[in-house]
Design a protein around this motif. Structure first.
Motif, PDB file in Angstrom:
ATOM      1  N   ARG A  48      -1.891   8.572  60.467  1.00 31.87           N
ATOM      2  CA  ARG A  48      -2.462   8.892  61.771  1.00 31.87           C
ATOM      3  C   ARG A  48      -3.735   8.093  62.040  1.00 31.87           C
ATOM      4  N   ALA A  49      -4.491   7.833  60.997  1.00 29.43           N
ATOM      5  CA  ALA A  49      -5.701   7.030  61.156  1.00 29.43           C
ATOM      6  C   ALA A  49      -5.366   5.586  61.505  1.00 29.43           C
ATOM      7  N   LYS A  50      -4.251   5.081  60.966  1.00 33.71           N
ATOM      8  CA  LYS A  50      -3.858   3.687  61.190  1.00 33.71           C
ATOM      9  C   LYS A  50      -2.843   3.525  62.316  1.00 33.71           C
ATOM     10  N   GLN A  51      -2.551   4.632  63.017  1.00 36.09           N
ATOM     11  CA  GLN A  51      -1.583   4.604  64.120  1.00 36.09           C
ATOM     12  C   GLN A  51      -0.202   4.156  63.639  1.00 36.09           C
ATOM     13  N   GLN A  52       0.200   4.639  62.470  1.00 39.11           N
ATOM     14  CA  GLN A  52       1.509   4.316  61.923  1.00 39.11           C
ATOM     15  C   GLN A  52       2.491   5.441  62.216  1.00 39.11           C
ATOM     16  N   SER A  53       3.657   5.380  61.609  1.00 37.60           N
ATOM     17  CA  SER A  53       4.724   6.348  61.881  1.00 37.60           C
ATOM     18  C   SER A  53       4.271   7.778  61.634  1.00 37.60           C
ATOM     19  N   LYS A  54       4.649   8.680  62.559  1.00 34.43           N
ATOM     20  CA  LYS A  54       4.333  10.095  62.418  1.00 34.43           C
ATOM     21  C   LYS A  54       5.522  10.898  61.891  1.00 34.43           C
ATOM     22  N   THR A  55       6.643  10.222  61.646  1.00 35.85           N
ATOM     23  CA  THR A  55       7.842  10.932  61.222  1.00 35.85           C
ATOM     24  C   THR A  55       7.969  10.926  59.702  1.00 35.85           C
ATOM     25  N   HIS A  56       8.761  11.869  59.197  1.00 34.05           N
ATOM     26  CA  HIS A  56       8.946  12.042  57.763  1.00 34.05           C
ATOM     27  C   HIS A  56      10.444  12.028  57.462  1.00 34.05           C
ATOM     28  N   PRO A  57      10.912  11.249  56.474  1.00 36.54           N
ATOM     29  CA  PRO A  57      12.350  11.100  56.256  1.00 36.54           C
ATOM     30  C   PRO A  57      12.980  12.217  55.424  1.00 36.54           C
ATOM     31  N   PHE A  58      14.208  12.514  55.699  1.00 37.20           N
ATOM     32  CA  PHE A  58      15.117  13.259  54.820  1.00 37.20           C
ATOM     33  C   PHE A  58      14.791  14.745  54.671  1.00 37.20           C
ATOM     34  N   GLY A  59      13.964  15.285  55.564  1.00 34.93           N
ATOM     35  CA  GLY A  59      13.733  16.721  55.521  1.00 34.93           C
ATOM     36  C   GLY A  59      12.544  17.141  54.678  1.00 34.93           C
ATOM     37  N   THR A  60      12.328  18.463  54.619  1.00 36.23           N
ATOM     38  CA  THR A  60      11.153  18.997  53.934  1.00 36.23           C
ATOM     39  C   THR A  60      11.212  18.759  52.433  1.00 36.23           C
ATOM     40  N   GLU A  61      10.032  18.513  51.846  1.00 31.24           N
ATOM     41  CA  GLU A  61       9.909  18.403  50.391  1.00 31.24           C
ATOM     42  C   GLU A  61       9.298  19.656  49.795  1.00 31.24           C
ATOM     43  N   LEU A  62       8.983  20.616  50.638  1.00 35.45           N
ATOM     44  CA  LEU A  62       8.346  21.840  50.161  1.00 35.45           C
ATOM     45  C   LEU A  62       9.391  22.844  49.692  1.00 35.45           C
ATOM     46  N   ASP A  63       8.989  23.670  48.760  1.00 40.94           N
ATOM     47  CA  ASP A  63       9.835  24.766  48.304  1.00 40.94           C
ATOM     48  C   ASP A  63       9.627  25.934  49.263  1.00 40.94           C
ATOM     49  N   VAL A  64      10.537  26.096  50.205  1.00 41.18           N
ATOM     50  CA  VAL A  64      10.351  27.092  51.262  1.00 41.18           C
ATOM     51  C   VAL A  64      10.522  28.524  50.751  1.00 41.18           C
ATOM     52  N   TYR A  65      10.978  28.670  49.521  1.00 37.00           N
ATOM     53  CA  TYR A  65      11.108  30.011  48.948  1.00 37.00           C
ATOM     54  C   TYR A  65       9.972  30.331  47.978  1.00 37.00           C
ATOM     55  N   ASN A  66       9.015  29.436  47.880  1.00 39.91           N
ATOM     56  CA  ASN A  66       7.826  29.678  47.073  1.00 39.91           C
ATOM     57  C   ASN A  66       6.994  30.771  47.724  1.00 39.91           C
ATOM     58  N   ASP A  67       6.385  31.605  46.915  1.00 39.33           N
ATOM     59  CA  ASP A  67       5.593  32.710  47.459  1.00 39.33           C
ATOM     60  C   ASP A  67       4.385  32.241  48.260  1.00 39.33           C
ATOM     61  N   ASN A  68       3.948  30.990  48.055  1.00 36.94           N
ATOM     62  CA  ASN A  68       2.799  30.479  48.791  1.00 36.94           C
ATOM     63  C   ASN A  68       3.185  29.772  50.089  1.00 36.94           C
ATOM     64  N   TYR A  69       4.484  29.655  50.346  1.00 39.66           N
ATOM     65  CA  TYR A  69       4.935  28.958  51.553  1.00 39.66           C
ATOM     66  C   TYR A  69       4.619  29.788  52.793  1.00 39.66           C
ATOM     67  N   LYS A  70       4.157  29.114  53.843  1.00 39.39           N
ATOM     68  CA  LYS A  70       3.862  29.780  55.111  1.00 39.39           C
ATOM     69  C   LYS A  70       4.523  29.000  56.234  1.00 39.39           C
ATOM     70  N   TRP A  71       4.933  29.714  57.269  1.00 40.72           N
ATOM     71  CA  TRP A  71       5.590  29.051  58.389  1.00 40.72           C
ATOM     72  C   TRP A  71       5.190  29.703  59.702  1.00 40.72           C
ATOM     73  N   MET A  72       5.386  28.966  60.796  1.00 38.53           N
ATOM     74  CA  MET A  72       5.017  29.467  62.113  1.00 38.53           C
ATOM     75  C   MET A  72       6.253  29.788  62.945  1.00 38.53           C
ATOM     76  N   GLN A  73       6.100  30.780  63.757  1.00 38.36           N
ATOM     77  CA  GLN A  73       7.173  31.164  64.671  1.00 38.36           C
ATOM     78  C   GLN A  73       7.270  30.143  65.803  1.00 38.36           C
ATOM     79  N   HIS A  74       8.505  29.832  66.213  1.00 33.34           N
ATOM     80  CA  HIS A  74       8.682  28.983  67.373  1.00 33.34           C
ATOM     81  C   HIS A  74       9.530  29.723  68.397  1.00 33.34           C
TER      82      HIS A  74
END
Length: 499
Positions: free
Chosen positions: A97-123
């Protein structure tokens, strides 16, 4: 772009290798030496990459590892999500973002969405119309004569001395261009802070820039500087998340004659801020100090910054606000995860309440005593992404600051040498040879870009949530796992609205 650079580097290396082998020994050696010398001079005079300016030729090893060796990095050095204190994904997020480069991320999330520390927002399946520009927050209560209109995202406290003169100047120019504020840190106001950006002058326990010879508060020195045009708000630093109850540390290696003059101390000595203030020692004393600074600054917004240790003490401050009728214009909440250039490891790791719990407690306590409507809450601890801002505002903050995020935007590579005066990127050092590698004319643009892009993405999240303005954000929009069940923050931490 990344693939083009990778192809160019690989092709150049292959061609150079073939030429050297074919022409070896003497012609090949001369060619190789000439190529290295040419590359070295190019690195020294280019302005975009600090590492290459400070470490010609050998600095390319870092870029080669990033460009052609991600597998080496990921499997043998560090994964994208496990790096400490800031993982590679977050560092890359800021750099892009500082260098005005790509804002997209490939191949989906790398986070463990079932980890107890995972947080998400309602859409919402009915997203709101995206705001064209971010809203601003007016800071200033009934006793404030010069209220300030703040950006939702700003530069958190970092002192000149802890950071280099080039870093401070680039941050301030970025703040000026992006119309957001720059917190000075407790080290005083230097000429590098005064490049046109809005300032929040932080007054720590050492009273740097407004101290007597014996280290106490000097009202006249404060009055003079507090009324400078670029100083928009005053922040009393009670404690910092990374070293609460300890005070600041400026190593002797960083304390040159210029910095010592700005702070009012002896040069080439370790500068230790006391653990506590000499101007007050209880809740009422703090509030009277707030009142004094507001009067001396002709009614500019005055607040205080703290990390929560004792809940009882913060409750006493709120009760004293009701008793005295004196209220700060804002409170900045820091967390135990906060950053610092130098601190004892036990203070960094084990002292103070974590950021999220501290922000929840402060906002709820202010609501309980019916004070939140009069006091804005600023928060700063590992605020790096648009989601971090979204979550903080849902929990109860009004404004967010970032220190390490802004350092990374400047070019920090997390070398973890902040306390040695040997920062290779020229950000956290006063070594002239290293500082010169940080080219101000390039780096201020990256600070501005980072601020602009992160707020643009925040507005996209805001619209996705179905909210039309940040004022609609609330705890029902953020979820975490509690006892193996997903619960909103509203369910887990129901906001207290009155006494």
């Amino acid at each position: 772009m990344r693939e083009a650079i990778k192809f160019t580097i690989i092709s150049s290396v292959v061609v150079a290798f073939i030429l050297v082998v074919v022409l070896w020994p003497l012609p090949g050696f001369i060619l190789l030496a000439s190529l290295i010398i040419f590359l070295g001079f190019y690195d020294m005079f280019q302005k975009k990459h600090t590492i290459l300016r400070n470490f010609p030729v050998i600095g390319h090893m870092r870029y080669l590892l990033e460009l052609i060796g991600p597998e080496i990095h990921q499997y043998f050095i560090e994964s994208d999500t496990d790096g400490k204190p800031i993982d590679r994904n977050h560092r890359s997020y800021i750099y892009q973002r500082a260098k005005q480069q790509s804002k997209t991320h490939p191949f989906g999330t790398e986070l463990d969405v079932y980890n107890d520390n995972y947080k998400w927002m309602q859409h919402s399946i009915y997203p709101a119309k995206k705001l064209e520009t971010p809203t601003r927050v007016i800071i200033g209560g009934s006793e404030c004569k010069q209220p300030y209109s703040a950006s939702l995202f700003n530069i958190s406290a970092m002192s000149y001395g802890a950071l280099s003169k080039n870093a401070i100047e680039a941050l301030n120019l970025g703040a000026k261009a992006g119309n957001f504020f720059h917190d000075t840190g407790e080290g005083g106001i230097s000429e590098y802070h005064r490049k046109g950006g809005d300032l929040v002058w932080e007054i720590g326990t050492g009273y740097f820039g407004c101290r007597t010879e014996d280290g106490n508060f000097d009202a006249e020195k404060f009055k003079e500087k507090a009324n400078w045009e670029e100083v928009k708000m005053i922040e009393i630093k009670i404690s910092q998340g990374a070293k609460p109850g300890h005070g600041g540390v400026l190593p002797a290696a960083k304390n040159n004659e210029e910095i010592a003059e700005i702070r009012g101390v002896k040069p080439h000595t370790d500068v230790l801020s006391p653990p506590g203030h000499s101007a007050f020692n209880d809740a009422q004393g703090l509030l009277f100090f707030v009142q004094q600074l507001r009067k001396l600054s002709n009614g500019k917004p005055v607040g205080f910054k703290l990390a929560i240790g004792s809940k009882k003490e913060f409750i006493e401050i709120c009760e004293s606000m009701l008793e005295t009728g004196i209220k700060p214009d804002f409170i900045t909440v820091d967390g135990a995860e906060g950053g610092t250039g130098a601190a004892p490891i036990d203070f960094s790791n084990y002292v103070g309440m974590p950021w999220e719990d501290a922000l929840l407690f402060v906002t709820d306590t202010l609501c309980k005593y019916d004070l939140k409507k009069d006091i804005k809450v600023i928060t700063a601890t590992k605020i790096f992404t648009a989601f971090d801002i979204f979550k903080a505002l849902c929990i109860g903050a009004d404004v967010c600051n970032s220190a390490r995020g802004m350092m990374l935007a400047l070019g920090c590579i997390q070398a973890l040498r902040c306390n040695t005066n040997e920062c290779p990127t020229g950000v956290a050092t006063n070594n002239p040879r290293l500082v010169k590698g940080l080219v101000i004319s390039e780096k201020w643009k990256r600070v501005k870009n980072y601020h602009e892009n992160i707020l643009e993405e925040f507005l996209e999240l805001l619209a996705a949530s179905g909210c039309k303005t940040p004022e609609e954000l609330n705890r029902s929009l953020i979820f975490k796992k509690v006892d193996k069940q997903w619960k909103s923050y509203e369910e887990e931490y129901a906001t207290i609205t009155s006494v």
